[in-house]
Design a protein around this motif. Structure first.
Motif, short mmCIF file in Angstrom:
data_model
loop_
_atom_site.label_atom_id
_atom_site.label_comp_id
_atom_site.label_asym_id
_atom_site.label_seq_id
_atom_site.Cartn_x
_atom_site.Cartn_y
_atom_site.Cartn_z
N THR A 177 -55.11 199.78 -35.76
CA THR A 177 -55.45 200.82 -34.77
C THR A 177 -55.24 200.34 -33.35
N GLY A 178 -55.12 199.01 -33.16
CA GLY A 178 -55.02 198.45 -31.82
C GLY A 178 -56.37 197.99 -31.27
N VAL A 179 -57.46 198.33 -31.96
CA VAL A 179 -58.80 197.93 -31.53
C VAL A 179 -59.18 196.65 -32.28
N ARG A 180 -59.61 195.64 -31.51
CA ARG A 180 -59.89 194.33 -32.09
C ARG A 180 -61.40 194.08 -32.19
N VAL A 181 -61.77 193.23 -33.13
CA VAL A 181 -63.18 192.91 -33.37
C VAL A 181 -63.33 191.40 -33.49
N THR A 182 -64.30 190.86 -32.77
CA THR A 182 -64.60 189.43 -32.85
C THR A 182 -66.08 189.23 -33.06
N ASN A 183 -66.42 188.40 -34.03
CA ASN A 183 -67.81 188.00 -34.27
C ASN A 183 -67.99 186.58 -33.77
N ILE A 184 -68.98 186.38 -32.90
CA ILE A 184 -69.26 185.04 -32.37
C ILE A 184 -70.66 184.62 -32.80
N ALA A 212 -69.93 182.11 -23.35
CA ALA A 212 -69.14 182.98 -22.48
C ALA A 212 -67.65 182.64 -22.55
N ARG A 213 -67.34 181.35 -22.59
CA ARG A 213 -65.94 180.94 -22.68
C ARG A 213 -65.31 181.41 -24.00
N ALA A 214 -66.10 181.42 -25.06
CA ALA A 214 -65.60 181.91 -26.35
C ALA A 214 -65.25 183.39 -26.26
N VAL A 215 -66.09 184.15 -25.56
CA VAL A 215 -65.82 185.58 -25.36
C VAL A 215 -64.53 185.76 -24.58
N VAL A 216 -64.38 185.05 -23.48
CA VAL A 216 -63.18 185.17 -22.66
C VAL A 216 -61.94 184.77 -23.46
N TYR A 217 -62.06 183.71 -24.25
CA TYR A 217 -60.93 183.29 -25.10
C TYR A 217 -60.49 184.43 -26.01
N ALA A 218 -61.44 185.08 -26.66
CA ALA A 218 -61.10 186.14 -27.62
C ALA A 218 -60.44 187.34 -26.93
#
Length: 235
Positions: A177-184, A212-218
């Motif tokens: 769909t173009g929408v991405r999901v990340t679980n941290i 926060a850096r993990a979020v920015v990376y994703a």
């Protein structure tokens, strides 16, 4: 140019701790940031911190994430201010008494309402527009307690297992769909909440900036890259 200039991110639980760290980091990368939490005074402090680092594109919205009407108003105000929501960071969470034997039903309900239902309300609020645009990113902040259960964390761990399950299922629902999901899933982080948990003095806790850096990376990966799962633990 900063990596996220022109992107708009909602961060729930943004009045302190991990949420504050994520909001500040996203803002430092140029994002428009919408801060959501119940404590308006603390939200104002985070907003001022972001403005002092040179980003005036910040909005604070008092929000009880466990109240669906509040969540709908949050998203409406974000869209009115910035046009669209590109990134949702589901960070708001309750860490209360976990054992089933405690009998603290009211505390279980608060964790379920915030950690599970609040996550779903926010996803439901932003998802239709993201799917229509064929772009967007949902970040769910779970916990290593979603992998490991202690005798004191039964109910809390159950809610974080649920967040991981929501992330895994949603990623499959949104494939192509173009929408991405990340679980941290963070380990022990040096926050007010983390200070309540016994911890060896010779072992360093994570900093909020590490998450926060993990979020920015994703969220800064190329559009064809979907980072599904990140676990961040102290050494």
């Amino acid at each position: 140019m900063s990596q996220l200039t022109g992107k708009t991110a909602i961060v729930t639980g943004a009045s302190g701790g991990i949420g504050e760290g994520i909001a500040v980091e996203l803002a430092s990368e140029g994002a428009n940031v919408v801060l959501a939490a119940r404590r308006t005074e603390k939200l104002a402090n985070v907003e001022e911190q972001i403005k002092k680092q040179g980003n005036d594109n910040v909005l604070s919205v008092q929000t009880d994430i466990s109240n669906q009407d509040d969540v709908e108003q949050l998203i409406k105000k974000a869209e009115e201010k910035f046009g669209q929501v590109d990134i949702l960071v589901n960070n708001a969470g309750q860490v209360l008494s976990g054992p089933v034997r405690s009998g603290k039903v009211d505390e279980w309900e608060k964790m379920i309402d915030t950690n599970i239902k609040g996550t779903l309300y926010a996803i439901d609020g932003v998802l239709p527009a993201m799917v229509e645009r064929a772009t967007g990113h949902i970040i769910n902040i779970a916990s290593v307690s979603g992998f490991e259960v202690t005798k004191k964390s039964t109910v809390y761990s159950a809610t974080k297992y649920a967040v991981r399950a929501i992330s895994a299922g949603l990623e499959k629902e949104l494939a192509k769909t173009g929408v991405r999901v990340t679980n941290i899933s963070p380990g022990m982080v040096d926050t007010t909440l983390g200070g309540r948990t016994p911890w060896p003095e010779d072992r360093e806790k994570l900093k909020t900036k590490d998450i926060a850096r993990a979020v920015v990376y994703a969220v800064t990966q190329p559009d064809y890259v979907n980072v599904n799962e990140i676990t961040v633990r102290p050494v």
